[in-house]
Design a protein around this motif. Structure first.
Motif, PDB file in Angstrom:
ATOM      1  N   SER A 172      34.625 107.251  90.059  1.00 34.05           N
ATOM      2  CA  SER A 172      34.528 106.793  88.673  1.00 34.05           C
ATOM      3  C   SER A 172      34.537 107.957  87.698  1.00 34.05           C
ATOM      4  O   SER A 172      35.111 107.863  86.604  1.00 34.05           O
ATOM      5  CB  SER A 172      33.248 105.961  88.492  1.00 34.05           C
ATOM      6  N   LEU A 173      33.931 109.095  88.050  1.00 37.00           N
ATOM      7  CA  LEU A 173      33.940 110.254  87.174  1.00 37.00           C
ATOM      8  C   LEU A 173      35.357 110.800  87.018  1.00 37.00           C
ATOM      9  O   LEU A 173      35.788 111.139  85.906  1.00 37.00           O
ATOM     10  CB  LEU A 173      33.004 111.336  87.717  1.00 37.00           C
ATOM     11  N   THR A 174      36.103 110.871  88.123  1.00 33.40           N
ATOM     12  CA  THR A 174      37.482 111.369  88.042  1.00 33.40           C
ATOM     13  C   THR A 174      38.340 110.474  87.168  1.00 33.40           C
ATOM     14  O   THR A 174      39.090 110.946  86.291  1.00 33.40           O
ATOM     15  CB  THR A 174      38.077 111.470  89.449  1.00 33.40           C
ATOM     16  N   VAL A 175      38.254 109.157  87.393  1.00 36.88           N
ATOM     17  CA  VAL A 175      39.051 108.225  86.594  1.00 36.88           C
ATOM     18  C   VAL A 175      38.623 108.259  85.130  1.00 36.88           C
ATOM     19  O   VAL A 175      39.470 108.240  84.218  1.00 36.88           O
ATOM     20  CB  VAL A 175      38.927 106.799  87.173  1.00 36.88           C
ATOM     21  N   ALA A 176      37.320 108.345  84.867  1.00 33.23           N
ATOM     22  CA  ALA A 176      36.839 108.363  83.483  1.00 33.23           C
ATOM     23  C   ALA A 176      37.282 109.618  82.751  1.00 33.23           C
ATOM     24  O   ALA A 176      37.676 109.564  81.574  1.00 33.23           O
ATOM     25  CB  ALA A 176      35.314 108.248  83.462  1.00 33.23           C
ATOM     26  N   VAL A 233      41.527  99.376  86.042  1.00 33.56           N
ATOM     27  CA  VAL A 233      42.212  98.787  87.193  1.00 33.56           C
ATOM     28  C   VAL A 233      42.394  99.809  88.305  1.00 33.56           C
ATOM     29  O   VAL A 233      42.240  99.492  89.496  1.00 33.56           O
ATOM     30  CB  VAL A 233      43.562  98.196  86.752  1.00 33.56           C
ATOM     31  N   ILE A 234      42.681 101.055  87.945  1.00 32.77           N
ATOM     32  CA  ILE A 234      42.807 102.094  88.975  1.00 32.77           C
ATOM     33  C   ILE A 234      41.466 102.322  89.667  1.00 32.77           C
ATOM     34  O   ILE A 234      41.398 102.458  90.902  1.00 32.77           O
ATOM     35  CB  ILE A 234      43.326 103.403  88.340  1.00 32.77           C
ATOM     36  N   ALA A 235      40.398 102.378  88.881  1.00 33.68           N
ATOM     37  CA  ALA A 235      39.075 102.537  89.489  1.00 33.68           C
ATOM     38  C   ALA A 235      38.748 101.355  90.399  1.00 33.68           C
ATOM     39  O   ALA A 235      38.172 101.528  91.485  1.00 33.68           O
ATOM     40  CB  ALA A 235      38.020 102.676  88.394  1.00 33.68           C
ATOM     41  N   PRO A 421      31.937 101.425  88.159  1.00 34.11           N
ATOM     42  CA  PRO A 421      31.572 100.850  89.458  1.00 34.11           C
ATOM     43  C   PRO A 421      31.027  99.433  89.359  1.00 34.11           C
ATOM     44  O   PRO A 421      31.210  98.636  90.283  1.00 34.11           O
ATOM     45  CB  PRO A 421      30.505 101.824  89.981  1.00 34.11           C
ATOM     46  N   ILE A 422      30.355  99.108  88.243  1.00 33.73           N
ATOM     47  CA  ILE A 422      29.805  97.761  88.105  1.00 33.73           C
ATOM     48  C   ILE A 422      30.921  96.737  87.945  1.00 33.73           C
ATOM     49  O   ILE A 422      30.987  95.737  88.663  1.00 33.73           O
ATOM     50  CB  ILE A 422      28.824  97.697  86.925  1.00 33.73           C
ATOM     51  N   THR A 423      31.844  96.991  86.996  1.00 34.00           N
ATOM     52  CA  THR A 423      32.938  96.044  86.769  1.00 34.00           C
ATOM     53  C   THR A 423      33.863  95.963  87.979  1.00 34.00           C
ATOM     54  O   THR A 423      34.320  94.873  88.355  1.00 34.00           O
ATOM     55  CB  THR A 423      33.724  96.453  85.525  1.00 34.00           C
ATOM     56  N   ALA A 424      34.155  97.112  88.596  1.00 30.75           N
ATOM     57  CA  ALA A 424      35.027  97.099  89.769  1.00 30.75           C
ATOM     58  C   ALA A 424      34.361  96.384  90.935  1.00 30.75           C
ATOM     59  O   ALA A 424      34.996  95.582  91.633  1.00 30.75           O
ATOM     60  CB  ALA A 424      35.390  98.531  90.160  1.00 30.75           C
ATOM     61  N   GLY A 425      33.081  96.670  91.160  1.00 28.72           N
ATOM     62  CA  GLY A 425      32.381  96.011  92.261  1.00 28.72           C
ATOM     63  C   GLY A 425      32.269  94.513  92.077  1.00 28.72           C
ATOM     64  O   GLY A 425      32.405  93.749  93.028  1.00 28.72           O
ATOM     65  N   VAL A 426      32.036  94.071  90.834  1.00 28.40           N
ATOM     66  CA  VAL A 426      31.959  92.629  90.570  1.00 28.40           C
ATOM     67  C   VAL A 426      33.298  91.956  90.863  1.00 28.40           C
ATOM     68  O   VAL A 426      33.359  90.873  91.451  1.00 28.40           O
ATOM     69  CB  VAL A 426      31.515  92.380  89.112  1.00 28.40           C
TER      70      VAL A 426
END
Length: 462
Positions: A172-176, A233-235, A421-426
């Motif tokens: 998530s840090l890399t993508v952000a 979406v990538i994350a 991570p929250i939105t992707a995990g959901v």
């Protein structure tokens, strides 16, 4: 049939062929059948019943032991109860609680059919005394392998981030960071020079000036939104492998996640572009009639029609985006093409659109609140250090220079690192939940995790 006096019970009816009043016949007796009767000899009057000529036994049972067949039986002679049925446990013996079957608590005052209740009767109550309920679902990882509730989906996303924090926060840090760098460059090099929204604060502005200013504002917001959407979406794609391994309780490194996602990256970008084209196309179809009327000279009617068409198009675009919202995890986990991923998402969401929409909306609200808590202090700090001050920032007259963009971008990176991570995990867990509900994926996951799963239908859902 002629009964012999030695086999007849005392007080029984006369034998066949004998009439009352004849020698040897017993006098009529109107006492109850179960009352003890004196032994009357059938020999000649005056003879001793215990004499040598009598056929009566000398040892007669005491009268207290003679009772009717319907009286209470000896507990030692009571037949044992039938064995309980499978799964219901030991049923309590019947007591004076009434009802049919004696299922109530012994001695309890409950009534009703079967005495199924405790004190007070009714159904239920003692039904569960020997049955402990269904076995719990297997939970090898962050979620139980059964249909999930809203809280379990959110908790699973947070548990994945907490358990595999090195991998999750690294992705998530890399993508952000990459996403925010692109946003800062686009805003600093293009949007600040070409975007002019001052007409929105001018009461005397004409319709064309307002339309131009609104178009500039929508353009800037749209570009930032599209870039952020691509990063999200990538994350989601990179975190799909992490979340799917977390469901099975297996760790995964960043390199493993990238190797698993790399063959699908080009298809994923194609999916992103297609979804954006669908949304933009639906929006243009909605506002195009109003724009044409406005250009033809009917500015007021055209503007009203454009607004109405835009709202209608937004509703249709939202419906399509939720319908295809599970296409990304379907593409990454099932290794399918773009069209099949869209079809899989539509199939999984069919009949559950409002549920999927509500869960994703709740996740988005939570993510935005967390992001706001992190980003707002950095935004005020950036406004204070940019030279124009916080007052000009609040008035909307400040110049968003590079200082402001960089400092606020740092806050955005920290917020995105937490919320992605929250939105992707959901999204991934929602995809898994829909497959569990429709395709019994929990059985496959149990076999993959090497755990024993309860029989279908024995675990509760939500």
């Amino acid at each position: 049939m002629n009964d012999t006096p030695g086999w007849a019970s005392p007080g029984s009816a006369p034998s066949d062929g004998q009439q009352p009043g004849t020698p040897g016949a017993s006098a009529p007796d109107d006492r109850p059948d179960d009352a003890p009767r004196p032994a009357a000899p059938t020999e000649q009057p005056g003879t001793d019943p215990q004499g040598p000529g009598s056929k009566w036994s000398k040892e007669q049972p005491p009268p207290a032991q003679w009772s009717a067949p319907t009286g209470p039986q000896d507990p030692a002679q009571t037949p044992p109860p039938p064995p309980p049925g499978p799964g219901w446990g030991n049923q309590p013996p019947g007591g004076p609680s009434g009802g049919q079957g004696g299922w109530g608590t012994p001695g309890g005052p409950g009534g009703g059919y079967g005495g199924t209740g405790g004190p007070g009767g009714g159904y239920g109550g003692a039904w569960g005394t020997g049955w402990g309920g269904p076995p719990p679902a297997a939970k090898p990882g962050v979620i139980p392998l059964r249909p999930l509730g809203v809280g379990e989906i959110l908790d699973g996303a947070v548990s994945t981030m907490r358990t595999y924090w090195r991998t999750v926060l690294g992705i998530s840090l890399t993508v952000a960071v990459l996403t925010e760098i692109i946003v800062i460059l686009v805003q600093g090099l293009f949007l600040n020079d070409y975007a002019d929204t001052s007409a929105l604060e001018d009461p005397s502005a004409t319709f064309s000036e307002l339309a131009s200013a609104m178009g500039s504002a929508l353009l800037g917001s749209g570009v930032v939104f599209v870039i952020s959407l691509v990063g999200t979406v990538i994350a989601t794609a990179l975190l799909t492998t992490v979340t799917s391994r977390a469901v099975l309780g297996r760790p995964v490194t960043t390199g493993e996640a990238w190797r698993d996602a790399r063959p699908q990256v080009l298809k994923l970008f194609g999916l992103i572009i297609l979804l954006m084209l669908i949304a933009v196309g639906v929006t243009l179809v909605g506002i195009l009639p109003g724009l044409l009327i406005a250009l033809a000279g009917g500015s007021t009617a055209g503007a009203a029609l454009a607004v109405l068409g835009g709202l209608s198009a937004a509703i249709v675009a939202l419906w399509l985006m939720i319908r295809f919202s599970l296409a990304s995890p379907a593409l990454m986990l099932e290794k399918q093409g773009i069209r099949k991923a869209l079809a899989r998402s539509a199939k999984l969401v069919r009949g559950s659109w409002w549920r999927v929409f509500g869960i994703q909306l709740l996740a988005a609200i939570i993510a935005n609140i967390v992001a706001a808590i992190v980003v707002i202090p950095f935004t005020f700090l950036a406004a204070a250090l940019s030279g124009d001050g916080v007052g000009s920032f609040l008035d909307g007259t400040g110049d968003f220079g590079w200082t402001f963009l960089i400092i606020s971008g740092i806050g955005s990176v920290i917020g995105s690192m937490i919320t992605l991570p929250i939105t992707a995990g959901v999204t991934v867990l929602l995809y898994i939940d829909q497959r569990i509900r429709r395709e019994a994926l929990d059985l496959e996951l149990s076999r993959a995790a090497g755990v024993q799963h309860p029989a279908p239908g024995t675990t509760p859902g939500s």
